[in-house]
Write a protein that holds these residues in place. Structure first.
Motif, PDB file in Angstrom:
ATOM      1  N   ILE A 770      75.645 -21.841  87.759  1.00  0.00           N
ATOM      2  CA  ILE A 770      76.852 -22.171  88.509  1.00  0.00           C
ATOM      3  C   ILE A 770      78.034 -22.016  87.572  1.00  0.00           C
ATOM      4  CG2 ILE A 770      78.080 -23.941  89.816  1.00  0.00           C
ATOM      5  CD1 ILE A 770      75.440 -25.192  90.523  1.00  0.00           C
ATOM      6  N   ASP A 785      75.143 -17.361  89.487  1.00  0.00           N
ATOM      7  CA  ASP A 785      74.663 -17.124  90.851  1.00  0.00           C
ATOM      8  C   ASP A 785      75.627 -17.684  91.888  1.00  0.00           C
ATOM      9  OD1 ASP A 785      71.980 -16.022  90.108  1.00  0.00           O
ATOM     10  OD2 ASP A 785      71.783 -17.994  89.201  1.00  0.00           O
ATOM     11  N   PHE A 786      76.286 -18.783  91.551  1.00  0.00           N
ATOM     12  CA  PHE A 786      77.251 -19.405  92.448  1.00  0.00           C
ATOM     13  C   PHE A 786      78.524 -19.685  91.662  1.00  0.00           C
ATOM     14  CE2 PHE A 786      73.005 -20.617  93.853  1.00  0.00           C
ATOM     15  CZ  PHE A 786      73.025 -20.232  95.183  1.00  0.00           C
ATOM     16  N   LEU A 797      77.344 -28.563  97.051  1.00  0.00           N
ATOM     17  CA  LEU A 797      76.553 -27.341  96.918  1.00  0.00           C
ATOM     18  C   LEU A 797      75.063 -27.650  96.868  1.00  0.00           C
ATOM     19  CD1 LEU A 797      76.444 -24.254  96.395  1.00  0.00           C
ATOM     20  CD2 LEU A 797      76.617 -24.774  93.960  1.00  0.00           C
TER      21      LEU A 797
END
Length: 1017
Positions: A770, A785-786, A797
């Motif tokens: 993240i 990825d995020f 999230l």
């Protein structure tokens, strides 16, 4: 010395064990400075035998007098369990690892890192070429992109399962239906994935290109007949690692003009940031080599014969060893280079993952009175009114040769006045620091005006402060806000402006910088107006409590501020006479010239001043956290997520952030892992840490590296039992290694959260990355990825989107398997009835329609399902913790769906065979229609919360099937499917296949309801 120390047997009698234990614990306590070196030498000599001494990991070991070293039974059991795994899978893993290593060695041969010698102005003397210093955050290159993306997809079992099934259709004996019914969905998913990865990779490439294209000034040699060796400053792309030999300053790209921040004494120093390397957003002071500071011009660097020797590249970014040699002087000049003489590229870009890196002065405590944010105006009032007691005292000290300490003791009432104490405290804070005021200068094209300080604007609005710590800047900014302003500073003096506009000049006689060992810093200054010499010092309460005069409030107030999450600093002073300072300077100079034990001798001389110092004040500075950091961490902790904080900050800073963010609760004990340098020290420190129960661990990167080298599994096992772990002074490589260690040791998934370029390797090493888009740029977010904009968004999230995604994916995956298993069961029953004839039950468009328009929309509408509302999921994080039990997707649930598929497939096929009349085509019509209805009803059975799109998907799929019956005369008897007989037979078979499941679901919800139903009822 080490050769003369006797070696003791490894497993000797109780006396040897007591001797080692006593040496260790005497070193831990005060007053053991003389005993610790000898015990340390002994440990180094015994470290060769530590292979025979397993780490003590049980309580019984402390009661056994024979040895201090025992092993944890659980660790042995775990190793025995792992032994079976290695026996079964070891061969396959060894083969794969060997092949991968061979391919890596063939494709990318790593060169051996060596030390280098750099000659000034003579690049032809370089012994070998070195790699370019460029930033690369890309995951792939042009050759590894497709293989890498495919590996990332097919390393998961379900994806690999679909690939194997699709590939099996190339075998004629296993082929069922058309190839495009298998490869079209798989190809679509892969195409979307490749496009997404390609876009992210291109963004990383653009970001790296932008950073690597930044301009910097480079001094080059222009040769001609009349002038050889003149330095020409030109703009080139992307600097490499620089040794600060002369007045160099980093530059940022900005078209034809650029802004620079330079201190007033920029001819020999500058400030840089290294947040992309170590995560620290404070400014680092870099100093030029002293012998080059006397050169009249930049071009003269090439007129001397000199070279720099640098050690080979190291993972430790906090230390550096090198030498600068000038050969054309008599005798040759040799100067040692340290980390203060180095510059790095790309080190000038801001915010912490948890904090905003905005320090705010919150509290000033003088012992009898405390000032907070709402009473700072009182301090301004004291500073505006000159203190007559202080003025008379200063005049008396200047006219008399009596030591200031005696004058202080003779007038205790004057010292206790609030106004005088405020004056002294604020002045000490304004003088005891390493802050430099910086004024913006506008440089022209090519940097001609780069060193023209006449163009600088010295107004208050154009002044900023730069220092090696944001705490220092916060303190100086606070003194400016109350009226005492730092307006100028160079290496030898500093100037303060009082509220009345008067300029006070102080000569800096000595500076004692902050170190992690001393935990304090000091400065000796002389007031130019009064010739008064004062030694100011500030530091952590644990370091200052023993050097200040007796008081009864310091310890209590430090604890109060620490519980509020404030960083505390104790400020003290000591007045010195001229004779006292001259004596100190003589001893200090001799200590710095010592060849043996220089650091110890210098520290001893400085400590001679640190006695009975007058306690002035206690300060509290707040490192502002990002919004909702505390509730977010509490949310994650209640959800069963263990949180490790990996940071490049100093130990004290990291500990304070852990407390202020409530990563470590107020009532929780903290075990600070002592610095260790060898195997023996790590061995004993791990034994001491093992005794602690339910306490947070704080460990530095250097100690962590030693422990990971010798006791990786033992450290991981102990640390994983802690409620929280803080690793400070971590390099990017260490962060990634810790993430991989947790994956390997626990077998659980890891999530890495970062916001800077120094977090990229950790983000890529974790199972889930993240990235937080903040002041440090987008390098972390592009590699993750995020991507989120605030740390608080991680709560939603994970708790909402993560939980729902897991449950939806579990339901979708199991339903897709059910959809394939039920038709496989029907095919098996059909083949068994007809003597295992290789005749497909459904052919052509029936198989295509079943996999697509007839069942696709309802099945994929399951991604809209939710068991609880988002507000409920955020309110009860224990619902997320329930996912760790794996009940949504496990072997049990898989077996249940297999049994359901076998039951329903058998009912549908046997029912159709039992109820069909004379035509075989009726079997197809009855069974296929019942199959479609069963799938639609099973989707409805699985749904927990209906969404209007789910109803649309159900009606649309049923409508598509009914409408297509008119065109399926190749497979069905249209006249038969319009009769009542067809309808009741299909209805009966469908009811028998689905009704028992609805009854079981109803009974289960009544007798054993899921946990979330209690919250929604």
């Amino acid at each position: 010395m080490a050769d003369q120390i006797p070696l003791y047997p490894v497993r000797s009698a109780a006396a040897a064990a007591h001797r080692k234990r006593a040496a260790y614990y005497s070193a831990a306590g005060p007053g053991s400075g003389a005993e610790w070196p000898s015990s340390r030498y002994q440990l180094e000599d015994e470290s060769a035998h530590l292979d025979e001494m397993p780490l003590m990991m049980s309580e019984e070991g402390f009661e056994n007098d024979e040895s201090d070293y025992h092993t944890l039974p659980r660790a042995r059991t775990a190793r025995r369990r792992r032994g079976l795994e290695r026996f079964v899978c070891g061969g396959w893993k060894l083969l794969c690892a060997s092949c991968c290593d061979w391919l890596v060695n063939i494709c990318q041969r790593k060169r051996e890192l060596k030390a280098r010698t750099v000659w000034l102005g003579c690049p032809e003397k370089c012994e070998e070429k070195h790699p370019r210093n460029s930033i690369k955050n890309q995951k792939y290159n042009i050759f590894t992109f497709i293989p890498g993306v495919l590996y990332e997809q097919f390393k998961f079992f379900l994806n690999l399962y679909f690939l194997v099934v699709s590939c099996s259709q190339f075998v004629p004996a296993l082929k069922i239906g058309y190839l495009y019914t298998y490869w079209a969905p798989l190809g679509f998913v892969l195409a979307v994935t490749i496009m997404r990865e390609a876009i992210d990779e291109f963004r990383r490439f653009q970001r790296d290109k932008e950073v690597n294209s930044q301009l910097y000034s480079k001094l080059t040699v222009r040769e001609s007949k009349n002038s050889i060796g003149h330095g020409i400053s030109e703009d080139v792309r992307k600097s490499s690692g620089l040794f600060y030999c002369g007045p160099l300053a980093p530059r940022g790209s900005g078209g034809s003009q650029s802004w620079q921040k330079r201190p007033l004494h920029s001819a020999s120093s500058c400030f840089i940031r290294t947040d992309q390397l170590d995560g620290e957003t404070d400014w680092k002071l870099k100093v030029a080599v002293s012998c080059t500071q006397r050169l009249p011009a930049l071009g003269d660097l090439f007129s001397i014969s000199a070279y720099v020797y640098a050690q080979k590249p190291q993972l430790d970014i906090h230390s550096f060893e090198g030498t600068f040699t000038r050969e054309d002087s008599d005798p040759p000049i040799h100067e040692s280079l340290s980390i203060e003489n180095t510059l790095w590229a790309n080190t000038i870009v801001a915010s912490g993952t948890l904090t905003q890196n905005e320090m705010v002065f919150k509290r000033l405590h003088l012992g009898t009175v405390s000032y907070g944010a709402d009473t700072m105006d009182e301090i301004q009032g004291h500073l505006r009114n000159p203190c007559p007691q202080m003025q008379s005292q200063a005049g008396g000290n200047n006219a008399s040769s009596t030591p200031p300490r005696k004058a202080q003791s003779s007038a205790p009432k004057v010292r206790k006045s609030v106004s005088s104490r405020v004056h002294e405290a604020v002045k000490a804070i304004a003088l005891c620091h390493n802050v430099s005021p910086v004024y913006e200068s506008r440089a022209g094209v090519g940097g001609e005006a780069e060193y023209a300080e006449a163009d600088q604007d010295f107004s208050d609005g154009n002044r900023t402060y730069q220092a090696a710590s944001p705490d220092e800047v916060a303190l100086v900014q606070w003194t400016e806000s109350v009226g005492l302003t730092l307006v100028s500073r160079d290496l030898g003096s500093m100037q303060l402006r009082t509220p009345s506009g008067q300029i006070q000049t102080y000569c800096i006689l000595q500076m004692f910088p902050f170190t992690s060992e001393s935990k304090r810093m000091g400065v000796i200054v002389r007031d130019e107006s009064t010739a008064e010499i004062t030694f100011y010092m500030k530091g952590a309460d644990v370091a200052m409590s023993s050097v200040v005069q007796y008081n009864d409030w310091l310890e209590e107030e430090c604890g109060n501020m620490a519980r509020e999450g404030l960083r505390t600093l104790v400020v003290a002073k000591r007045a010195l006479t001229e004779e006292q300072y001259q004596d100190f300077e003589s001893r200090y100079s001799q200590a710095k010239l010592s060849i043996h034990d220089r650091a110890l001798k210098v520290a001893a001389v400085v400590e001679s001043l640190e006695r009975q110092m007058e306690l002035l004040c206690l300060t509290g500075v707040e490192d502002r956290l990002q919004a909702d950091v505390r509730p977010t961490l509490e949310l994650l902790r209640n959800a069963g997520i263990k949180i490790w904080m990996l940071t490049g900050d100093k130990l004290e800073t990291a500990t304070c952030i852990a407390k202020s963010s409530h990563l470590v609760s107020r009532t929780q004990d903290i075990h600070i892992f002592r610095p260790v340098t060898n195997r023996g020290e790590a061995h004993l420190e791990l034994n001491a840490f093992r005794r602690k129960h339910d306490c947070a661990l704080v460990i530095s990167g250097d100690s962590l590296e030693v422990c990971l080298k010798y006791y990786e599994h033992e450290l991981a096992e102990l640390a994983c039992q802690c409620p929280a772990v803080v690793c400070c002074r971590c390099s990017p490589t260490q962060k990634a290694r810790i993430a991989k260690l947790l994956q390997h040791h626990t077998g659980k998934r890891t999530c890495a959260v970062g916001d800077g370029g120094n977090d990229v390797s950790m983000i890529q090493a974790a199972d889930c990355g993240i990235g937080i888009e903040g002041k440090e740029g987008r390098q972390a977010s592009l590699a993750a990825d995020f991507s989120v904009t605030q740390f608080r968004h991680i709560g939603r999230l994970l708790m909402v989107h993560g939980r729902s995604s897991y449950k939806r994916s579990a339901a979708l995956g199991q339903f897709v398997m059910h959809r394939g298993l039920i038709i496989s069961t029907m095919q098996a029953v059909f083949s068994s009835v007809f003597y295992f004839a290789s005749v497909p039950l459904y052919q052509g468009f029936l198989m295509v329609g079943y996999a697509t328009i007839y069942t696709m929309f309802p099945v994929f509408s399951l991604v809209l399902d939710q068991d609880v509302k988002p507000e409920t999921a955020m309110l009860y994080p224990e619902l997320y913790k329930d996912l760790t039990k794996g009940r949504s997707l496990s072997f049990k649930t898989f077996l249940v769906w297999v049994l359901i598929s076998i039951y329903q497939g058998g009912i549908l096929m046997y029912g159709a065979l039992l109820l069909f009349e004379s035509e075989f085509v009726h079997v197809l019509a009855i069974s296929f229609t019942a199959l479609i209805l069963t799938e639609l009803l099973m989707v409805a059975l699985t749904i927990r919360t209906w969404h209007w799109l789910m109803a649309v998907a159900e009606v649309l799929s049923l409508g598509c099937y009914v409408a297509s019956l008119a065109f399926l005369n190749e497979y069905f008897d249209v006249a038969f499917i319009t009769t009542v007989t067809f309808v009741w037979k299909v209805s009966a078979i469908t009811m028998v296949s689905c009704l028992p499941l609805y009854v079981l679901k109803y009974l289960k919800r009544k007798l054993s309801p899921p946990s979330y139903t209690k919250l929604t009822s």
